[in-house]
Design a protein around this motif. Structure first.
Motif, PDB file in Angstrom:
ATOM      1  N   LYS A 394       0.829  -1.208   0.000  1.00 53.99           N
ATOM      2  CA  LYS A 394       0.000   0.000   0.000  1.00 53.99           C
ATOM      3  C   LYS A 394       0.867   1.264   0.000  1.00 53.99           C
ATOM      4  O   LYS A 394       0.557   2.246  -0.679  1.00 53.99           O
ATOM      5  CB  LYS A 394      -0.954  -0.022   1.196  1.00 53.99           C
ATOM      6  CG  LYS A 394      -2.138  -0.981   1.011  1.00 53.99           C
ATOM      7  CD  LYS A 394      -3.090  -0.913   2.187  1.00 53.99           C
ATOM      8  CE  LYS A 394      -4.341  -1.751   1.939  1.00 53.99           C
ATOM      9  NZ  LYS A 394      -5.202  -1.209   0.853  1.00 53.99           N
ATOM     10  N   LEU A 395       1.962   1.246   0.762  1.00 54.16           N
ATOM     11  CA  LEU A 395       2.869   2.389   0.777  1.00 54.16           C
ATOM     12  C   LEU A 395       3.503   2.611  -0.598  1.00 54.16           C
ATOM     13  O   LEU A 395       3.710   3.755  -1.019  1.00 54.16           O
ATOM     14  CB  LEU A 395       3.962   2.180   1.830  1.00 54.16           C
ATOM     15  CG  LEU A 395       3.532   2.404   3.282  1.00 54.16           C
ATOM     16  CD1 LEU A 395       4.535   1.778   4.242  1.00 54.16           C
ATOM     17  CD2 LEU A 395       3.361   3.895   3.569  1.00 54.16           C
ATOM     18  N   LEU A 396       3.795   1.518  -1.285  1.00 53.75           N
ATOM     19  CA  LEU A 396       4.389   1.646  -2.618  1.00 53.75           C
ATOM     20  C   LEU A 396       3.404   2.296  -3.589  1.00 53.75           C
ATOM     21  O   LEU A 396       3.783   3.161  -4.381  1.00 53.75           O
ATOM     22  CB  LEU A 396       4.835   0.286  -3.155  1.00 53.75           C
ATOM     23  CG  LEU A 396       5.678   0.418  -4.423  1.00 53.75           C
ATOM     24  CD1 LEU A 396       7.120   0.756  -4.059  1.00 53.75           C
ATOM     25  CD2 LEU A 396       5.624  -0.833  -5.260  1.00 53.75           C
ATOM     26  N   VAL A 397       2.140   1.890  -3.535  1.00 54.84           N
ATOM     27  CA  VAL A 397       1.134   2.507  -4.394  1.00 54.84           C
ATOM     28  C   VAL A 397       0.950   3.977  -4.001  1.00 54.84           C
ATOM     29  O   VAL A 397       0.833   4.850  -4.872  1.00 54.84           O
ATOM     30  CB  VAL A 397      -0.200   1.727  -4.343  1.00 54.84           C
ATOM     31  CG1 VAL A 397      -1.268   2.447  -5.163  1.00 54.84           C
ATOM     32  CG2 VAL A 397       0.000   0.301  -4.875  1.00 54.84           C
ATOM     33  N   LEU A 401       1.365   7.226  -6.571  1.00 58.84           N
ATOM     34  CA  LEU A 401       0.281   8.183  -6.788  1.00 58.84           C
ATOM     35  C   LEU A 401       0.625   9.572  -6.272  1.00 58.84           C
ATOM     36  O   LEU A 401       0.123  10.571  -6.787  1.00 58.84           O
ATOM     37  CB  LEU A 401      -1.008   7.686  -6.116  1.00 58.84           C
ATOM     38  CG  LEU A 401      -1.529   6.315  -6.541  1.00 58.84           C
ATOM     39  CD1 LEU A 401      -2.933   6.087  -5.998  1.00 58.84           C
ATOM     40  CD2 LEU A 401      -1.521   6.147  -8.047  1.00 58.84           C
ATOM     41  N   GLU A 402       1.489   9.635  -5.254  1.00 55.14           N
ATOM     42  CA  GLU A 402       1.844  10.921  -4.643  1.00 55.14           C
ATOM     43  C   GLU A 402       3.228  11.411  -5.070  1.00 55.14           C
ATOM     44  O   GLU A 402       3.681  12.455  -4.593  1.00 55.14           O
ATOM     45  CB  GLU A 402       1.803  10.782  -3.116  1.00 55.14           C
ATOM     46  CG  GLU A 402       0.443  10.413  -2.556  1.00 55.14           C
ATOM     47  CD  GLU A 402       0.500  10.002  -1.085  1.00 55.14           C
ATOM     48  OE1 GLU A 402       1.472  10.386  -0.392  1.00 55.14           O
ATOM     49  OE2 GLU A 402      -0.429   9.300  -0.625  1.00 55.14           O
ATOM     50  N   ASN A 403       3.906  10.641  -5.938  1.00 57.71           N
ATOM     51  CA  ASN A 403       5.287  10.960  -6.326  1.00 57.71           C
ATOM     52  C   ASN A 403       6.169  11.161  -5.086  1.00 57.71           C
ATOM     53  O   ASN A 403       7.002  12.065  -5.024  1.00 57.71           O
ATOM     54  CB  ASN A 403       5.340  12.218  -7.208  1.00 57.71           C
ATOM     55  CG  ASN A 403       4.611  12.013  -8.514  1.00 57.71           C
ATOM     56  OD1 ASN A 403       3.459  12.405  -8.664  1.00 57.71           O
ATOM     57  ND2 ASN A 403       5.263  11.379  -9.467  1.00 57.71           N
ATOM     58  N   LYS A 407       7.456   7.856   0.911  1.00 67.21           N
ATOM     59  CA  LYS A 407       6.571   6.680   0.956  1.00 67.21           C
ATOM     60  C   LYS A 407       7.250   5.469   0.315  1.00 67.21           C
ATOM     61  O   LYS A 407       7.099   4.342   0.791  1.00 67.21           O
ATOM     62  CB  LYS A 407       5.245   6.984   0.239  1.00 67.21           C
ATOM     63  CG  LYS A 407       4.348   7.982   0.974  1.00 67.21           C
ATOM     64  CD  LYS A 407       3.671   7.345   2.163  1.00 67.21           C
ATOM     65  CE  LYS A 407       2.711   8.312   2.867  1.00 67.21           C
ATOM     66  NZ  LYS A 407       1.499   8.604   2.084  1.00 67.21           N
ATOM     67  N   ALA A 408       8.008   5.697  -0.756  1.00 64.53           N
ATOM     68  CA  ALA A 408       8.735   4.587  -1.380  1.00 64.53           C
ATOM     69  C   ALA A 408       9.762   4.020  -0.406  1.00 64.53           C
ATOM     70  O   ALA A 408       9.914   2.794  -0.283  1.00 64.53           O
ATOM     71  CB  ALA A 408       9.412   5.047  -2.668  1.00 64.53           C
ATOM     72  N   GLU A 441       8.223  10.102 -11.199  1.00 65.05           N
ATOM     73  CA  GLU A 441       9.264  10.822 -10.453  1.00 65.05           C
ATOM     74  C   GLU A 441       8.956  10.799  -8.961  1.00 65.05           C
ATOM     75  O   GLU A 441       7.828  11.045  -8.539  1.00 65.05           O
ATOM     76  CB  GLU A 441       9.321  12.288 -10.930  1.00 65.05           C
ATOM     77  CG  GLU A 441      10.442  13.081 -10.279  1.00 65.05           C
ATOM     78  CD  GLU A 441      10.411  14.553 -10.674  1.00 65.05           C
ATOM     79  OE1 GLU A 441      11.260  15.313 -10.159  1.00 65.05           O
ATOM     80  OE2 GLU A 441       9.549  14.939 -11.478  1.00 65.05           O
ATOM     81  N   LEU A 442       9.971  10.459  -8.159  1.00 60.38           N
ATOM     82  CA  LEU A 442       9.809  10.439  -6.705  1.00 60.38           C
ATOM     83  C   LEU A 442      10.545  11.643  -6.115  1.00 60.38           C
ATOM     84  O   LEU A 442      11.736  11.813  -6.343  1.00 60.38           O
ATOM     85  CB  LEU A 442      10.368   9.133  -6.122  1.00 60.38           C
ATOM     86  CG  LEU A 442       9.706   7.844  -6.622  1.00 60.38           C
ATOM     87  CD1 LEU A 442      10.381   6.620  -6.002  1.00 60.38           C
ATOM     88  CD2 LEU A 442       8.209   7.828  -6.310  1.00 60.38           C
TER      89      LEU A 442
END
Length: 443
Positions: A394-397, A401-403, A407-408, A441-442
């Motif tokens: 869930k954190l990966l998704v 979604l939030e770039n 969270k990644a 992009e993160l």
């Protein structure tokens, strides 16, 4: 007789000839009016199509076969779409596997950091595919999705396209059932199983043959041999590669320590991660085995055919991968209510897991989709493991979604294959560099 238009998205996959042969083996039940192959890589798809055309010519010469890179042509008025995309192909899979191993972390296609890397590549192309299907296909069209990593993809679809007509499936549990059936000396279709978990993260709790639970028999076999027979090549050529033999053999350690249930073989990556890393050749991973094996065999057969006109029919194989996806499609098409293991939104099926978890459990497949079987409460050990894995997914998704880099990093740190946040950060930073062309992009 009702006929169907079916599109294989990811037509350039080496699995495509086996899927096509599986479809045409069932033409008396599931007659295709038109078969379309769709891929963004025309050159690769055209090579695979050399084999597919021969299969069609031999098994159903009247079938119209279309090759395309155009979404409208691919999905116009389609009844079914089989999705098997591999974003970045085997070049990126190799990096998914080798970058974590550099830090003594499991390097695997769908599990651990490699699986999360693959997930970040696949989420948005999968959403794009759904949008193409919804724009061009029949309103009744079903997408039957094999695209990995299935849990992460399914979670993203749940959030971004909650009303899409998509069945998320995986052939790993069916492959395990094939091995179980061989050990018991029965046909795979004679098995009825109970199972719970996430994709590539679950356990078989009952294995019935004619109403009798054979799990105790299988457990005793597994403690000594894992889920292997004496000669696996007689069970499944594709899964008799050295890496698969090792995978099915490692089950013996898990069953010996935790004998209550029989795990999905991929649980080895989470529960035996130190053993897996210690026994992995960091220079030659599963990606290399596939490229030098299944991929090379198929493309060598294409070259041979183009040069000599002779087709090597041993270059591809009809296994559970092709058989299972066709079984699911037929149950959807004709409301057969066949029972299969599929990935669905929990909604209380596993009582003590969140309702919005995308879980892998038995369900009856109807023309309106899956009707999940209620599992009830699961024991603390399995619940705790699943919740940790679910949180990472869930954190990966969230990250996609939030770039969100943060969270990644949380997702990588949360994953059970990773030992510390320092290690998670090193792997994540290397994977960001490797995936510049593919990832959101993160920041």
């Amino acid at each position: 007789m009702k006929t169907f238009i079916l599109t294989i998205a990811g037509g350039g996959s080496t699995y495509t000839p086996g899927i096509v042969k599986s479809l045409l083996m069932r033409k008396d039940q599931f007659k295709l009016e038109e078969l379309r192959m769709y891929d963004i890589d025309a050159e690769r798809q055209n090579k695979v199509a050399v084999i597919v055309k021969e299969v069609v010519k031999e098994m159903d010469p009247s079938l119209k076969l279309v090759l395309t890179t155009d979404p409208e042509e691919a999905f116009k008025d389609a009844d079914f779409v089989f999705a098997q995309m591999r974003v970045g192909k085997y070049k990126m899979r190799e990096l998914d596997e080798k970058i974590p191993l550099k830090y003594d972390v499991v390097g695997q296609e769908t599990c651990g950091p490699g699986g999360m890397a693959y997930g970040l590549r696949t989420i948005f192309p999968m959403i794009e595919l759904i949008d193409f299907v919804e724009k061009y296909a029949k309103k009744t069209c079903w997408i039957v999705n094999y695209s990995n990593p299935a849990s992460i993809v399914a979670e993203a679809i749940r959030r971004l396209r909650p009303n899409s007509r998509i069945m998320n499936i995986c052939d790993m549990p069916v492959g395990v059932m094939r091995n179980m059936a061989a050990i018991l000396g029965v046909a795979r279709e004679e098995l009825t199983v109970d199972y719970f978990g996430l994709n590539h993260f679950g356990w078989f709790t009952k294995v019935y043959v004619n109403g009798e639970d054979k799990l105790p028999v299988l457990r005793e076999h597994a403690r000594v041999h894992g889920l292997l027979t004496e000669d696996m090549s007689k069970v499944d050529v594709q899964h008799s590669d050295p890496s698969w033999i090792k995978t099915y053999k490692n089950i013996k350690y898990l069953v010996d320590m935790f004998p209550e249930y029989i795990p999905n073989p991929y649980m080895q990556y989470y529960l035996l991660s130190d053993h897996i890393v210690a026994n992995t050749n960091k220079e030659r991973t599963r990606a290399n085995e596939v490229m030098e094996g299944r991929e090379k065999r198929l493309f060598d057969a294409v070259d041979q055919y183009l040069a000599t006109g002779e087709m090597n029919k041993d270059a591809f194989y009809v296994g559970v991968h092709g058989l299972f996806i066709v079984d699911v499609a037929i149950s959807l098409a004709f409301d057969l209510r066949k029972r299969f293991l599929v990935i669905v939104e929990n909604k209380g099926a596993i009582k003590n897991l969140p309702d919005d978890a995308m879980v892998e459990i038995p369900a009856y497949i109807t023309s309106n989709g899956p009707e999940p079987v209620r599992v009830g409460e699961i024991p603390t050990f399995y619940k705790g493991l699943i919740e940790q894995q679910l949180a990472a997914e869930k954190l990966l998704v969230d990250a996609a979604l939030e770039n969100s880099y943060e969270k990644a990093l949380m997702a990588f740190t949360m994953n059970k294959t990773v030992k510390s946040a320092f290690q998670a950060k090193q792997i994540l930073d290397d994977l960001i560099e490797a995936n510049k062309e593919y990832w959101p992009e993160l920041r």
